[in-house]
Design a protein around this motif. Structure first.
Motif, PDB file in Angstrom:
ATOM      1  N   VAL A 109       0.670  -1.066   0.084  1.00 24.64           N
ATOM      2  CA  VAL A 109      -0.038   0.290   0.160  1.00 24.64           C
ATOM      3  C   VAL A 109       0.901   1.195  -0.094  1.00 24.64           C
ATOM      4  CG1 VAL A 109      -2.151  -1.311   1.073  1.00 24.64           C
ATOM      5  CG2 VAL A 109      -0.125   0.234   2.582  1.00 24.64           C
ATOM      6  N   MET A 110       0.218   2.306  -0.551  1.00 22.32           N
ATOM      7  CA  MET A 110       0.909   3.713  -0.797  1.00 22.32           C
ATOM      8  C   MET A 110      -0.299   4.685  -0.362  1.00 22.32           C
ATOM      9  SD  MET A 110       3.313   3.577  -4.135  1.00 22.32           S
ATOM     10  CE  MET A 110       1.769   3.665  -5.365  1.00 22.32           C
ATOM     11  N   GLY A 111       0.197   5.648  -0.135  1.00 19.18           N
ATOM     12  CA  GLY A 111      -1.061   6.804   0.223  1.00 19.18           C
ATOM     13  C   GLY A 111      -0.500   8.254   0.079  1.00 19.18           C
ATOM     14  N   ALA A 112      -0.732   8.947  -1.009  1.00 20.01           N
ATOM     15  CA  ALA A 112      -0.475  10.345  -1.172  1.00 20.01           C
ATOM     16  C   ALA A 112      -1.836  11.302  -0.306  1.00 20.01           C
ATOM     17  CB  ALA A 112      -0.373  11.010  -2.399  1.00 20.01           C
ATOM     18  N   SER A 113      -1.345  12.555   0.257  1.00 18.67           N
ATOM     19  CA  SER A 113      -2.287  13.350   0.768  1.00 18.67           C
ATOM     20  C   SER A 113      -1.660  14.726   0.642  1.00 18.67           C
ATOM     21  CB  SER A 113      -2.729  12.886   2.307  1.00 18.67           C
ATOM     22  OG  SER A 113      -1.355  13.136   3.018  1.00 18.67           O
ATOM     23  N   THR A 114      -2.479  15.738   0.814  1.00 18.14           N
ATOM     24  CA  THR A 114      -1.956  17.039   0.740  1.00 18.14           C
ATOM     25  C   THR A 114      -1.435  17.553   2.345  1.00 18.14           C
ATOM     26  OG1 THR A 114      -4.254  17.869   1.134  1.00 18.14           O
ATOM     27  CG2 THR A 114      -3.298  17.873  -1.255  1.00 18.14           C
ATOM     28  N   GLY A 115      -2.095  16.695   3.232  1.00 13.19           N
ATOM     29  CA  GLY A 115      -1.720  17.281   4.652  1.00 13.19           C
ATOM     30  C   GLY A 115      -0.515  16.426   5.014  1.00 13.19           C
ATOM     31  N   MET A 116       0.050  16.585   6.182  1.00 12.47           N
ATOM     32  CA  MET A 116       1.251  15.762   6.501  1.00 12.47           C
ATOM     33  C   MET A 116       1.483  14.410   6.314  1.00 12.47           C
ATOM     34  SD  MET A 116       2.534  18.226   9.894  1.00 12.47           S
ATOM     35  CE  MET A 116       3.838  17.066   9.964  1.00 12.47           C
ATOM     36  N   PHE A 117       0.486  13.751   6.645  1.00  9.07           N
ATOM     37  CA  PHE A 117       0.499  12.267   7.206  1.00  9.07           C
ATOM     38  C   PHE A 117       0.782  11.290   5.855  1.00  9.07           C
ATOM     39  CE2 PHE A 117      -1.175  14.701  10.806  1.00  9.07           C
ATOM     40  CZ  PHE A 117      -0.009  14.637  11.708  1.00  9.07           C
ATOM     41  N   GLY A 118      -0.076  11.790   4.923  1.00  6.01           N
ATOM     42  CA  GLY A 118       0.065  10.706   3.708  1.00  6.01           C
ATOM     43  C   GLY A 118      -0.939   9.303   4.007  1.00  6.01           C
ATOM     44  N   ALA A 119      -1.914   9.763   4.510  1.00  7.53           N
ATOM     45  CA  ALA A 119      -3.101   8.592   4.355  1.00  7.53           C
ATOM     46  C   ALA A 119      -2.754   7.497   5.365  1.00  7.53           C
ATOM     47  CB  ALA A 119      -3.189   8.421   3.014  1.00  7.53           C
ATOM     48  N   VAL A 120      -2.094   7.641   6.214  1.00 10.37           N
ATOM     49  CA  VAL A 120      -1.629   6.604   7.229  1.00 10.37           C
ATOM     50  C   VAL A 120      -2.596   5.747   7.739  1.00 10.37           C
ATOM     51  CG1 VAL A 120       0.919   7.117   7.672  1.00 10.37           C
ATOM     52  CG2 VAL A 120      -0.824   8.083   9.088  1.00 10.37           C
ATOM     53  N   TRP A 121      -3.964   6.450   8.053  1.00 13.42           N
ATOM     54  CA  TRP A 121      -5.025   5.599   8.692  1.00 13.42           C
ATOM     55  C   TRP A 121      -5.602   4.765   7.625  1.00 13.42           C
ATOM     56  CZ3 TRP A 121      -8.017   9.472  12.428  1.00 13.42           C
ATOM     57  CH2 TRP A 121      -7.426   9.685  13.439  1.00 13.42           C
ATOM     58  N   ALA A 122      -5.879   5.431   6.518  1.00 17.48           N
ATOM     59  CA  ALA A 122      -6.266   4.605   5.417  1.00 17.48           C
ATOM     60  C   ALA A 122      -5.370   3.332   4.858  1.00 17.48           C
ATOM     61  CB  ALA A 122      -6.379   5.344   3.936  1.00 17.48           C
ATOM     62  N   GLN A 123      -4.140   3.441   5.034  1.00 19.80           N
ATOM     63  CA  GLN A 123      -3.103   2.572   4.707  1.00 19.80           C
ATOM     64  C   GLN A 123      -3.065   1.406   5.686  1.00 19.80           C
ATOM     65  OE1 GLN A 123       0.709   3.454   2.817  1.00 19.80           O
ATOM     66  NE2 GLN A 123       0.035   5.712   3.280  1.00 19.80           N
ATOM     67  N   ALA A 124      -3.388   1.791   7.041  1.00 15.95           N
ATOM     68  CA  ALA A 124      -3.291   0.922   8.049  1.00 15.95           C
ATOM     69  C   ALA A 124      -4.549  -0.275   7.956  1.00 15.95           C
ATOM     70  CB  ALA A 124      -3.083   1.702   9.426  1.00 15.95           C
ATOM     71  N   LEU A 146       2.125  16.127   1.979  1.00 16.13           N
ATOM     72  CA  LEU A 146       2.399  17.229   1.516  1.00 16.13           C
ATOM     73  C   LEU A 146       2.319  17.122   0.108  1.00 16.13           C
ATOM     74  CD1 LEU A 146       5.218  18.335   4.438  1.00 16.13           C
ATOM     75  CD2 LEU A 146       2.754  18.984   4.134  1.00 16.13           C
ATOM     76  N   ALA A 147       1.782  16.682  -0.521  1.00 15.32           N
ATOM     77  CA  ALA A 147       1.581  16.489  -1.988  1.00 15.32           C
ATOM     78  C   ALA A 147       1.955  17.346  -2.989  1.00 15.32           C
ATOM     79  CB  ALA A 147       0.428  15.490  -2.497  1.00 15.32           C
ATOM     80  N   THR A 148       1.362  18.576  -2.469  1.00 15.71           N
ATOM     81  CA  THR A 148       1.477  19.696  -3.206  1.00 15.71           C
ATOM     82  C   THR A 148       2.669  20.165  -3.523  1.00 15.71           C
ATOM     83  OG1 THR A 148       0.958  21.353  -1.367  1.00 15.71           O
ATOM     84  CG2 THR A 148      -0.820  20.718  -2.755  1.00 15.71           C
ATOM     85  N   MET A 149       3.775  19.937  -2.625  1.00 19.95           N
ATOM     86  CA  MET A 149       5.089  20.125  -2.452  1.00 19.95           C
ATOM     87  C   MET A 149       5.659  19.095  -3.169  1.00 19.95           C
ATOM     88  SD  MET A 149       5.450  21.563   1.317  1.00 19.95           S
ATOM     89  CE  MET A 149       7.148  21.695   1.209  1.00 19.95           C
ATOM     90  N   ARG A 150       5.472  18.002  -3.065  1.00 20.81           N
ATOM     91  CA  ARG A 150       6.504  16.712  -3.704  1.00 20.81           C
ATOM     92  C   ARG A 150       6.047  16.414  -5.031  1.00 20.81           C
ATOM     93  NH1 ARG A 150       6.164  14.062   1.908  1.00 20.81           N
ATOM     94  NH2 ARG A 150       8.503  14.584   2.672  1.00 20.81           N
ATOM     95  N   PHE A 151       4.862  16.822  -5.559  1.00 24.31           N
ATOM     96  CA  PHE A 151       4.528  16.855  -6.981  1.00 24.31           C
ATOM     97  C   PHE A 151       4.808  17.846  -7.721  1.00 24.31           C
ATOM     98  CE2 PHE A 151       2.447  13.050  -5.040  1.00 24.31           C
ATOM     99  CZ  PHE A 151       2.706  11.977  -5.790  1.00 24.31           C
ATOM    100  N   ASP A 152       5.458  17.877  -8.992  1.00 30.21           N
ATOM    101  CA  ASP A 152       5.563  19.013  -9.683  1.00 30.21           C
ATOM    102  C   ASP A 152       4.344  19.488 -10.549  1.00 30.21           C
ATOM    103  OD1 ASP A 152       5.705  17.529 -11.903  1.00 30.21           O
ATOM    104  OD2 ASP A 152       8.083  17.517 -12.019  1.00 30.21           O
TER     105      ASP A 152
END
Lengths: 188, 188
Positions: A109-124, A146-152
């Motif tokens: 599993v992977m998870g992207a989010s605009t917030g800090m945590f990267g969808a860790v609850w959904a992944q768990a 922090l997807a808005t910063m990590r993706f161009d």
């Protein structure tokens, strides 16, 4: 080896779709990624419908999983958990338990989010659900916050740390697939 | 007071539908139960669809919640968690967060299962999700396990312990609704 990619977001500009595209670039050389993108065609699970013909999209998903050596999820987090329509698809796939195509299937599993945590609850929760369905889910999250910063602007995962994290998950998934295939070959 | 009942199973002979019928009999005298039973008409959540008209079934569910003083869920457990289509309905209802109809709405969960545990994982995850959506979910499960023994051939919840448990949950939900209404009346 063939890895099936399933994205838990339907929106066109989804960061999780971008994350899956990044995974396609970061795969080990002996792996290819195939996408299943018809989750929106799967109706609400209803046990009574199992008496009739199974919906086509469910059959397509089950076949796609059966044909893959492993499954890779990229999921957002909706209200602290798995997107409902993604869970609904897995509810269909899980039945009947005895020969569901996720049994013993390596998964990550992977998870992207605009917030800090990267969808860790959904992944768990997704890992828990996959385990109960009988898949061999890696005990590992791949949180890309922090997807808005990590993706161009072109939708590429530009951030080196994010690429390294995804690459590590893919390498572990590929190892798990190889180990399972070696074990099955020995047992045959 | 009006309580909206939502059943997380679509099958005709669902034990959770029977559990909801038992709740209708065990309500406090000043309460009535109204059912929402069109969860199967709600499409997979897609943020892009929010740009167009919201699907009718989503609007109907949001209005039914808005008109109710509290919400009561009866949910089975699918693969250790919330049935996907029920979660999908809540994903729609939750948006936009600021004025979603579940905010500050008293809510309670119940769960029937044929196994021993009475869908406690599904109830726990549902309470978590409801809390994140902003509902005031009671911190209480209502687990009705061993359903084949507790419900009779006519679909009645015949077991006295089960009826007591459901009655207690309903009394607590009604108290929470009354407290909230008294607070709002004072604040007005």
């Amino acid at each position: 080896m063939k890895i099936l990619g399933i994205v838990g977001s339907l929106r066109r500009d989804s960061y999780n779709a971008m994350l899956m595209r990044a995974a396609a670039e970061l795969l080990p050389p002996d792996a290819e990624l195939v996408l299943f993108d018809a989750l929106d065609e799967i109706p609400a699970f209803n046990e009574d419908l199992e008496d009739g013909p199974v919906p086509d999209a469910v059959t397509a998903l089950k076949e796609a999983i059966a044909e893959a050596d492993g499954v890779l999820f990229a999921t957002p987090e909706y209200n602290g958990s798995i997107p409902g329509f993604l869970k609904n698809a897995l509810d269909w796939v899980s039945r009947p338990f005895e020969n569901n195509p996720l049994r013993n299937k390596p998964a990550a599993v992977m998870g992207a989010s605009t917030g800090m945590f990267g969808a860790v609850w959904a992944q768990a929760e997704l890992r828990k659900v996959l385990g109960l369905i009988g898949a061999r889910a890696l005990e590992r999250d791949t949180p890309v916050g922090l997807a808005t910063m990590r993706f161009d602007a072109a939708g590429e995962l530009a951030d080196p740390d994010g690429r390294e994290l995804v690459g590590e998950t893919l390498a572990l998934l590929a190892d798990t697939i190889r180990e399972r295939e070696a074990y099955l070959a020995d047992a045959a």
